[in-house]
Design a protein around this motif. Structure first.
Motif, mmCIF file in Angstrom:
data_model
loop_
_atom_site.group_PDB
_atom_site.id
_atom_site.type_symbol
_atom_site.label_atom_id
_atom_site.label_comp_id
_atom_site.label_asym_id
_atom_site.label_seq_id
_atom_site.Cartn_x
_atom_site.Cartn_y
_atom_site.Cartn_z
ATOM 1 N N ALA A 109 0.768 -1.170 0.084
ATOM 2 C CA ALA A 109 0.046 0.068 0.151
ATOM 3 C C ALA A 109 0.786 1.210 -0.051
ATOM 4 O O ALA A 109 1.821 1.431 0.639
ATOM 5 N N PRO A 110 0.536 2.314 -0.744
ATOM 6 C CA PRO A 110 1.327 3.468 -0.990
ATOM 7 C C PRO A 110 1.199 4.524 0.127
ATOM 8 O O PRO A 110 1.536 5.481 0.037
ATOM 9 N N LEU A 111 0.722 3.943 1.323
ATOM 10 C CA LEU A 111 0.438 5.009 2.515
ATOM 11 C C LEU A 111 1.730 5.226 3.138
ATOM 12 O O LEU A 111 2.462 4.249 3.568
ATOM 13 N N GLU A 112 2.216 6.573 3.091
ATOM 14 C CA GLU A 112 3.663 6.702 3.636
ATOM 15 C C GLU A 112 3.475 7.212 5.038
ATOM 16 O O GLU A 112 3.956 6.909 6.129
ATOM 17 N N CYS A 113 2.238 7.890 5.438
ATOM 18 C CA CYS A 113 2.082 8.287 6.791
ATOM 19 C C CYS A 113 0.635 8.830 7.065
ATOM 20 O O CYS A 113 -0.082 9.011 6.162
ATOM 21 N N VAL A 114 0.276 8.907 8.325
ATOM 22 C CA VAL A 114 -1.055 9.174 8.772
ATOM 23 C C VAL A 114 -0.770 10.426 9.777
ATOM 24 O O VAL A 114 0.096 10.546 10.627
ATOM 25 N N SER A 115 -1.514 11.604 9.687
ATOM 26 C CA SER A 115 -1.327 12.650 10.489
ATOM 27 C C SER A 115 -2.696 12.615 11.728
ATOM 28 O O SER A 115 -3.703 12.280 11.433
ATOM 29 N N VAL A 116 -2.254 13.189 12.845
ATOM 30 C CA VAL A 116 -3.148 12.996 13.896
ATOM 31 C C VAL A 116 -3.089 14.626 14.512
ATOM 32 O O VAL A 116 -2.102 15.363 14.576
ATOM 33 N N ASN A 117 -4.546 15.219 14.620
ATOM 34 C CA ASN A 117 -4.402 16.489 15.161
ATOM 35 C C ASN A 117 -4.146 16.696 16.741
ATOM 36 O O ASN A 117 -4.739 15.930 17.603
ATOM 37 N N PHE A 118 -3.345 17.596 16.898
ATOM 38 C CA PHE A 118 -3.135 17.957 18.531
ATOM 39 C C PHE A 118 -3.524 19.315 18.730
ATOM 40 O O PHE A 118 -3.170 20.421 18.207
ATOM 41 N N SER A 119 -4.571 19.465 20.015
ATOM 42 C CA SER A 119 -5.188 20.420 20.263
ATOM 43 C C SER A 119 -4.030 21.400 21.485
ATOM 44 O O SER A 119 -3.326 20.930 21.830
ATOM 45 N N THR A 120 -4.348 22.641 21.419
ATOM 46 C CA THR A 120 -3.506 23.611 22.155
ATOM 47 C C THR A 120 -3.375 23.183 23.522
ATOM 48 O O THR A 120 -2.350 22.969 24.089
ATOM 49 N N ILE A 121 -4.691 22.494 24.138
ATOM 50 C CA ILE A 121 -4.636 21.948 25.565
ATOM 51 C C ILE A 121 -3.474 21.061 25.816
ATOM 52 O O ILE A 121 -3.070 21.002 26.687
ATOM 53 N N LEU A 122 -3.158 20.332 24.668
ATOM 54 C CA LEU A 122 -2.127 19.202 25.011
ATOM 55 C C LEU A 122 -0.919 19.762 25.339
ATOM 56 O O LEU A 122 -0.064 19.161 26.272
ATOM 57 N N PHE A 123 -0.437 21.084 25.094
ATOM 58 C CA PHE A 123 0.595 21.679 25.358
ATOM 59 C C PHE A 123 0.838 22.279 26.780
ATOM 60 O O PHE A 123 1.881 22.547 27.294
ATOM 61 N N MET A 124 -0.417 21.867 27.477
ATOM 62 C CA MET A 124 -0.469 22.202 28.940
ATOM 63 C C MET A 124 -0.012 20.880 29.864
ATOM 64 O O MET A 124 0.297 21.303 30.909
ATOM 65 N N GLN A 125 0.075 19.871 29.167
ATOM 66 C CA GLN A 125 0.350 18.820 29.824
ATOM 67 C C GLN A 125 2.116 18.593 29.844
ATOM 68 O O GLN A 125 2.750 18.350 28.720
ATOM 69 N N ASN A 126 2.489 18.155 31.112
ATOM 70 C CA ASN A 126 4.078 18.169 31.098
ATOM 71 C C ASN A 126 4.615 16.680 30.470
ATOM 72 O O ASN A 126 5.785 16.697 30.241
ATOM 73 N N ASP A 127 3.913 15.841 30.617
ATOM 74 C CA ASP A 127 4.177 14.391 29.972
ATOM 75 C C ASP A 127 3.956 14.373 28.685
ATOM 76 O O ASP A 127 4.049 13.226 28.203
ATOM 77 N N LEU A 128 3.525 15.234 27.738
ATOM 78 C CA LEU A 128 3.033 15.132 26.283
ATOM 79 C C LEU A 128 4.001 14.382 25.537
ATOM 80 O O LEU A 128 3.702 13.479 24.804
ATOM 81 N N ALA A 129 5.173 14.775 25.338
ATOM 82 C CA ALA A 129 6.424 14.257 24.508
ATOM 83 C C ALA A 129 6.452 12.537 25.136
ATOM 84 O O ALA A 129 6.439 11.788 24.185
ATOM 85 N N GLU A 130 6.546 12.502 26.401
ATOM 86 C CA GLU A 130 6.709 11.105 26.848
ATOM 87 C C GLU A 130 5.712 10.058 26.472
ATOM 88 O O GLU A 130 5.775 9.200 25.951
ATOM 89 N N ARG A 131 4.464 10.624 26.712
ATOM 90 C CA ARG A 131 3.250 9.630 26.403
ATOM 91 C C ARG A 131 3.124 9.540 24.831
ATOM 92 O O ARG A 131 2.700 8.440 24.712
#
Ligand code: C2E
Ligand code: CA
Ligand code: CA
Ligand code: CA
Length: 280
Positions: A109-131
């Motif tokens: 299948a020629p699917l190279e990648c899939v994108s996911v939306n991240f809302s502003t609120i997520l950037f208030m979470q300290n463990d965002l990158a880790e999770r």
């Protein structure tokens, strides 16, 4: 709150709107607890490759007592209640399973990648990158198969947090996309210094610019050249007509996402459409 001797009158419409909102928040809570969100995938077309190359994951809430509820209505409620945080991790997990399944069962299948939306609120979470990284790594897929969409307004309001998140995740191989470009008044130089793989022109810009081109408005073309020179691809969102398509092709966009090519579809159907070639 308005002070003493002030009486506010709530009309029936206001009461109904507030009650609907609380009701939808309850539906979101229940749906989240039952893993019940549907994820649809809107195929994304590459102009130079003349085929679909990727897709955007979009959350769906169907079959409720209000029927289908539009993301334009339930996403803001999910953001206000904080439920968006777990909804996003749930969606990311589903997207990773979808990619894993495609890699295992449909390796051609020629699917190279899939994108996911991240809302502003997520950037208030300290463990965002880790999770976020945890979910991607646990799934065993190549992190380059995931693209995170951040809107221009998130970038403007949380520049430092967003920048460090982008840099950390990018190092791990995850790609980034600046969503809704043209609606958030960001500083162009800020955008140019971040490793953004894709800049998505908001549909309002695409519609407006394609109508105005005849008047000699080629500002957008220059902007697109600047993004390309910095190594970002430019995607045009909301392409609904052949004339919009012709316009974005002439402007130098390399990717198209719009109803003219494909609507958001359930996983299986989206994969079929992505596999179709030479039809457009
Ligand atoms: P968005 O991120 O800008 O997503 C693109 C929206 O444009 C989608 O609406 C898509 O169906 C629509 N679209 C694509 N092509 C066309 C076209 O040719 N014409 C028109 N008129 N529309 C087109 P959708 O699925 O209703 O989602 C609306 C918004 O809700 C999204 O806008 C995004 O901000 C939010 N959203 C949806 N799913 C999620 C999610 O899982 N997480 C977060 N944080 N937000 C989400
Ligand atoms: Ca998006
Ligand atoms: Ca968008
Ligand atoms: Ca949008």
């Amino acid at each position: 709150r308005l002070g003493p001797n002030v009486v506010c009158r709530c009309t029936g419409d206001m009461v109904r709107a507030i009650s609907r909102k609380h009701h939808i928040a309850d539906i979101l809570r229940t749906t989240l607890a039952n893993d019940g969100f549907d994820t649809h995938y809107q195929p994304i077309w590459s102009i130079p490759k003349r085929r679909f190359v990727s897709a955007e994951a979009l959350c769906r809430l169907d079959g409720t007592e209000f029927g289908s509820i539009s993301p334009a209505e339930f996403i803001p409620i999910a953001e206000e209640t904080g439920l968006i945080v777990d909804m996003t991790y749930l969606t990311l997990g589903k997207v990773c399973s979808f990619v894993k399944n495609v890699r295992d069962e449909h390796p051609d299948a020629p699917l190279e990648c899939v994108s996911v939306n991240f809302s502003t609120i997520l950037f208030m979470q300290n463990d965002l990158a880790e999770r976020t990284l945890g979910i991607i790594e646990d799934s065993g897929i190549d992190p380059a198969s995931i693209k995170i969409e951040i809107t221009e307004s998130t970038l403007v309001s949380n520049l430092d947090t967003a920048r460090s998140f982008i840099l950390t995740m990018h190092e791990a191989g995850v790609q980034f996309c600046l969503d809704d470009f043209g609606t958030g008044f960001s500083n162009i130089s800020t955008i140019l210094e971040l490793p953004l793989d894709i800049i998505k022109l908001d549909k309002s810009i695409v519609w407006h610019a394609s109508e105005r081109e005849r008047d000699g408005d080629d500002f957008l073309k220059h902007l697109i050249s600047a993004f390309k020179a910095m190594g970002s691809e430019v995607l045009a969102e909301g392409v609904e007509t052949e004339s919009q398509r012709a316009f974005v092709e002439r402007s130098g966009c390399s990717l198209i996402q719009g109803f003219l090519f494909a609507k958001p579809l359930p996983a299986k159907k989206a994969l079929e459409v992505i596999g179709e070639t030479g039809r457009r």
